[in-house]
Scaffold this active site. Structure first.
Site, PDB file in Angstrom:
ATOM      1  N   GLU A  40       0.826  -1.214   0.000  1.00 32.86           N
ATOM      2  CA  GLU A  40       0.000   0.000   0.000  1.00 32.86           C
ATOM      3  C   GLU A  40       0.857   1.260   0.000  1.00 32.86           C
ATOM      4  O   GLU A  40       0.523   2.238  -0.661  1.00 32.86           O
ATOM      5  CB  GLU A  40      -0.953   0.002   1.208  1.00 32.86           C
ATOM      6  CG  GLU A  40      -2.116  -0.968   1.075  1.00 32.86           C
ATOM      7  CD  GLU A  40      -2.997  -0.676  -0.134  1.00 32.86           C
ATOM      8  OE1 GLU A  40      -3.104   0.498  -0.539  1.00 32.86           O
ATOM      9  OE2 GLU A  40      -3.557  -1.637  -0.698  1.00 32.86           O
ATOM     10  N   TYR A 123      -6.492   6.477   4.879  1.00 30.56           N
ATOM     11  CA  TYR A 123      -6.549   5.483   3.810  1.00 30.56           C
ATOM     12  C   TYR A 123      -5.703   4.253   4.147  1.00 30.56           C
ATOM     13  O   TYR A 123      -6.177   3.117   4.091  1.00 30.56           O
ATOM     14  CB  TYR A 123      -6.078   6.089   2.466  1.00 30.56           C
ATOM     15  CG  TYR A 123      -5.848   4.993   1.465  1.00 30.56           C
ATOM     16  CD1 TYR A 123      -6.918   4.419   0.794  1.00 30.56           C
ATOM     17  CD2 TYR A 123      -4.572   4.454   1.268  1.00 30.56           C
ATOM     18  CE1 TYR A 123      -6.734   3.353  -0.068  1.00 30.56           C
ATOM     19  CE2 TYR A 123      -4.379   3.385   0.417  1.00 30.56           C
ATOM     20  CZ  TYR A 123      -5.458   2.840  -0.254  1.00 30.56           C
ATOM     21  OH  TYR A 123      -5.275   1.776  -1.083  1.00 30.56           O
ATOM     22  N   ASP A 141      -9.690   6.040  -1.812  1.00 27.56           N
ATOM     23  CA  ASP A 141      -8.539   6.587  -2.536  1.00 27.56           C
ATOM     24  C   ASP A 141      -9.076   7.278  -3.790  1.00 27.56           C
ATOM     25  O   ASP A 141     -10.307   7.393  -3.971  1.00 27.56           O
ATOM     26  CB  ASP A 141      -7.508   5.492  -2.851  1.00 27.56           C
ATOM     27  CG  ASP A 141      -8.005   4.512  -3.920  1.00 27.56           C
ATOM     28  OD1 ASP A 141      -9.204   4.549  -4.266  1.00 27.56           O
ATOM     29  OD2 ASP A 141      -7.179   3.720  -4.418  1.00 27.56           O
TER      30      ASP A 141
END
Ligand code: SF4
Length: 364
Positions: A40, A123, A141
């Site tokens: 990520e 996020y 996102d």
């Protein structure tokens, strides 16, 4: 009043699409928190294809959080060289240290603890905890924001706080309990591959529920201009039926936007909406005005109004939030610019797009 998110049938369609179409990516084979976290962080502002070799080399060099915490900084930066945004690499190591020292190398499960680690925002916290631990947290996102802004016709720039809050609420509302990981990944994948800036709606599982597809304005969402927010006005539209299954229409005068079209009787507020959707207090006077404006002498009492699904319709400089209400009513002696219309007659008349939609939804 919060808007509901994707309905369960739409979510099922999305998850099915993802089950069939998900790309085979290296970080999808092992969903440990450490690996999800590394992927990520690398994927922030960076294309998937670019990340793959970096991810593989990084995991070879630092297969566990302990190795990352103890890594030599030069080696760490050498492995990151070319990915850019180097603070991401430094923050990875800064966060690895407390994970090892304070949590014994086990990634924490508490969202507030994770959120406090260096390099973690809303996020990344939601992504790691949902994808690796199945926690019911929805991510937002850029890809998810684009999909939801289009499906729900969310006005305004996704860079502004209120719009992000609205989109996050929509993402949260559609989340299927216990399946957050797949739901999040499916929305992100859809935004990355189908609902792109130039969308491929023919391939999209959300097409049946997508407002932007229905209105043909996909590329207007999300708004690019932060200041361009079209005002939205509540509008009550009456679907007046008689005992023969016909619907009452009125021909609009003048040469304006909709001049000459046949339309359902309606009243639009001049005040713009400051709630979402309009409150009953805003709607009651509009409904009374619309009923009072009906023509002819009514025969017998009007039946009770029935509320039909609310939707938004967009014009170039403003939008209307349409509240259709269905009633039964018999009327004598209609003026010339009013008529009862059956389904067969309707197809030959010029009827505005928003009224046509109401009639089609009703099968009127
Ligand atoms: Fe995006 Fe088109 Fe799908 Fe709507 S139908 S979500 S605009 S790809």
């Amino acid at each position: 009043m919060p808007r509901p998110g994707l309905d369960p049938a739409a979510v099922e369609g999305l998850l099915q699409w993802f089950a069939n179409e998900a790309r085979d990516l290296p970080w999808r084979t092992d969903r440990s928190p450490y690996r999800v976290w590394i992927s990520e962080i690398m994927l922030q502002q960076t294309q998937v294809e670019t990340v793959i070799p970096y991810y593989q080399r990084f995991l070879q060099a630092f297969p566990r959080v302990e190795e990352l915490a103890a890594a030599d900084e030069d080696r760490l930066m050498a492995l990151w060289a070319g990915l850019g945004y180097y603070s991401r690499a430094r923050n990875l190591q800064k966060a690895a240290l407390p994970v090892v020292r304070e949590h014994g190398g086990v990634f924490p499960e508490e969202p507030s603890t994770v959120r406090a680690l260096p390099g973690f925002g809303d996020y990344t916290t939601a992504a790691v905890l949902s994808l690796s631990m199945g926690q019911d947290l929805a991510v937002l996102d850029g890809n998810v924001a684009r999909v939801l802004a289009r499906v729900f016709l969310v006005e305004g720039s996704v860079k502004t706080g209120p719009v992000r809050k609205q989109l996050q609420a929509l993402a949260d509302a559609g989340l299927p309990t216990g399946r957050a990981g797949s739901y999040n990944e499916a929305l992100m994948e859809l935004g990355a591959r189908v609902c792109r800036p130039k969308p491929r709606c023919a391939e999209c599982p959300l097409q049946p529920v997508c407002g932007a597809f229905r209105e043909g304005c996909q590329e207007e969402f999300p708004s690019k201009n932060e200041t361009r927010v079209r005002p939205c006005h509540p509008c009550v539209v009456l679907v007046v039926r008689n005992g023969k299954g016909q619907v009452l229409l009125h021909r609009r005068e003048g040469k304006g936007l909709l001049g000459g079209l046949w339309e359902l009787p309606s009243i639009r507020s001049l005040e713009k909406l400051d709630t979402d959707p309009a409150t009953p207090d805003q709607l009651a006077p509009l409904l009374a005005q619309a009923l009072a404006g009906l023509p002819g002498a009514p025969v017998g009492a009007a039946g009770p109004e029935r509320c039909l699904p609310v939707f938004r319709h967009h014009y170039s400089h403003f939008s209307i939030e349409v509240h259709p209400q269905e009633i039964e009513r018999e009327v004598q002696e209609l003026p010339a610019d009013w008529r009862w219309v059956s389904v067969a007659d309707r197809d030959g008349l010029g009827i505005s797009a928003s009224d046509r939609r109401i009639l089609e939804d009703l099968g009127a």
